[in-house]
Motif scaffolding. Structure first.
Motif, short mmCIF file in Angstrom:
data_model
loop_
_atom_site.label_atom_id
_atom_site.label_comp_id
_atom_site.label_asym_id
_atom_site.label_seq_id
_atom_site.Cartn_x
_atom_site.Cartn_y
_atom_site.Cartn_z
N SER A 95 2.42 -62.51 5.16
CA SER A 95 2.25 -61.38 4.76
C SER A 95 1.18 -60.44 5.57
CB SER A 95 1.75 -61.14 3.25
OG SER A 95 0.42 -61.89 3.01
N LEU A 96 0.86 -59.38 5.60
CA LEU A 96 -0.02 -58.67 6.17
C LEU A 96 -1.29 -59.05 5.94
CD1 LEU A 96 1.43 -55.12 6.52
CD2 LEU A 96 1.14 -56.66 8.32
N MET A 97 -1.54 -59.42 4.59
CA MET A 97 -2.68 -60.09 4.17
C MET A 97 -3.12 -61.26 4.58
SD MET A 97 -4.05 -57.60 2.37
CE MET A 97 -5.17 -58.18 1.53
N ALA A 98 -2.17 -62.05 4.96
CA ALA A 98 -2.51 -63.36 5.39
C ALA A 98 -3.09 -63.48 6.74
CB ALA A 98 -1.03 -64.28 5.44
N GLY A 99 -2.50 -62.64 7.52
CA GLY A 99 -2.98 -62.30 8.84
C GLY A 99 -3.01 -63.67 10.16
N THR A 100 -3.50 -63.24 11.05
CA THR A 100 -3.25 -64.16 12.19
C THR A 100 -3.72 -65.49 11.97
OG1 THR A 100 -3.11 -62.41 13.85
CG2 THR A 100 -3.86 -64.37 14.62
N LYS A 101 -5.18 -65.52 11.40
CA LYS A 101 -5.71 -66.81 11.37
C LYS A 101 -5.02 -67.70 10.40
CE LYS A 101 -10.25 -68.66 9.72
NZ LYS A 101 -11.32 -68.27 9.17
N SER A 102 -4.57 -67.28 9.35
CA SER A 102 -3.64 -68.04 8.48
C SER A 102 -2.35 -68.92 9.11
CB SER A 102 -3.23 -67.40 7.22
OG SER A 102 -2.55 -68.13 6.29
N ALA A 103 -1.70 -67.69 9.84
CA ALA A 103 -0.55 -68.34 10.52
C ALA A 103 -0.82 -69.54 11.88
CB ALA A 103 0.40 -67.25 11.04
N LEU A 104 -1.72 -69.05 12.43
CA LEU A 104 -2.22 -69.83 13.69
C LEU A 104 -2.77 -71.27 12.96
CD1 LEU A 104 -4.11 -67.67 16.13
CD2 LEU A 104 -1.69 -68.78 16.21
N THR A 105 -3.42 -71.03 11.91
CA THR A 105 -3.87 -72.45 11.30
C THR A 105 -2.71 -73.40 10.94
OG1 THR A 105 -5.69 -71.37 10.32
CG2 THR A 105 -5.07 -73.32 9.34
N SER A 106 -1.56 -72.71 10.19
CA SER A 106 -0.34 -73.35 9.71
C SER A 106 0.36 -73.98 11.08
CB SER A 106 0.65 -72.48 9.01
OG SER A 106 0.01 -72.16 7.63
#
Length: 240
Positions: A162-173
């Motif tokens: 989601s937009l709230m999750a952001g770049t940091k969350s996706a790159l962490t995963s």
């Protein structure tokens, strides 16, 4: 009035650019959870020696937009190697950087990080974030002679939920999945890449890789893969 609105729109766009240029994203992985590997352990005593560059490894890149992205995977990489090697060998000894391994070991392994790359949706033209990690493993036999020097190229991909999750969350995963991919590659290719076939282990091989730990895909999330083997005592130790 139209001219004034247009000017406000331009100023608003410039404000967004300015905000983007000043922001940064920092991803730091202290460790990553890995399920127990469903493999037969090699009957070997292995020393693993990490250098300081591995433990402190952080890749940082400034994008054309001015945003800086940093990914720290040193500690997580070290934890991944320790866990995977403990699943692979009868005995694992962690040797401090610069120290000599004990005399009774069969192999000395020195892992390092060769490179890291990442891609954002704006670069992949998808909704996916991707991380590539290239490790290098130097392997020595009991006499100190180099037995192998090979690369492990791992890959992880994750979509921003989601937009709230952001770049940091996706790159962490994506980084966590790349580490899991590296663990799979170690489990399925070490014997061949380390030149153990027909030498030290003529009668030992990995069991068939089950669907949960297929070499072509990342390991499943924690909790989805269950081991049917009896729990064993930890076999990793510190050598000081």
């Amino acid at each position: 009035m139209a001219r004034k609105i247009r000017q406000l729109g331009i100023l608003g766009g410039l404000s967004v650019i300015a905000l983007t240029a000043g922001c940064s994203t920092t991803v730091t992985l202290p460790s990553t959870e890995l399920p127990d590997a469903l493999v037969d352990r090699y009957p070997l005593s292995v020393a693993v020696r990490y250098d300081e560059a591995l433990a402190d490894y952080t890749y940082s890149e400034q994008l054309a937009t001015g945003e800086r992205i940093s990914i720290g995977i040193g500690q997580a990489s070290q934890a991944m190697f320790s866990k995977t090697f403990s699943d692979m060998f009868d005995r694992v000894v962690i040797v401090p950087s610069g120290e000599r391994p004990p005399d009774e070991i069969d192999l000395l392994v020195e892992p390092s990080i060769f490179a890291l790359e990442f891609a954002l949706p704006s670069q992949t033209v998808t909704n996916d974030y991707a991380v590539w990690i290239k490790y290098r493993l130097k392997i020595y036999d009991a006499s100190g002679q180099e037995q192998a020097d090979y690369a492990v190229s791992a890959y992880g991909k994750a979509a921003r939920e989601s937009l709230m999750a952001g770049t940091k969350s996706a790159l962490t995963s994506a980084s966590e999945l790349a580490l899991r991919d590296a663990a799979v590659l170690l489990l399925t290719r070490f014997e061949k890449e380390a030149n153990l076939l027909g030498r030290q282990l003529p009668d030992v091989s990995l069991v068939d890789v089950p669907p949960e730990i297929d070499a072509s895909t990342p390991l499943p999330p924690v909790g989805e893969a269950e081991s049917t083997t009896t729990a064993e005592q930890p076999n990793s130790e510190q050598y000081l």
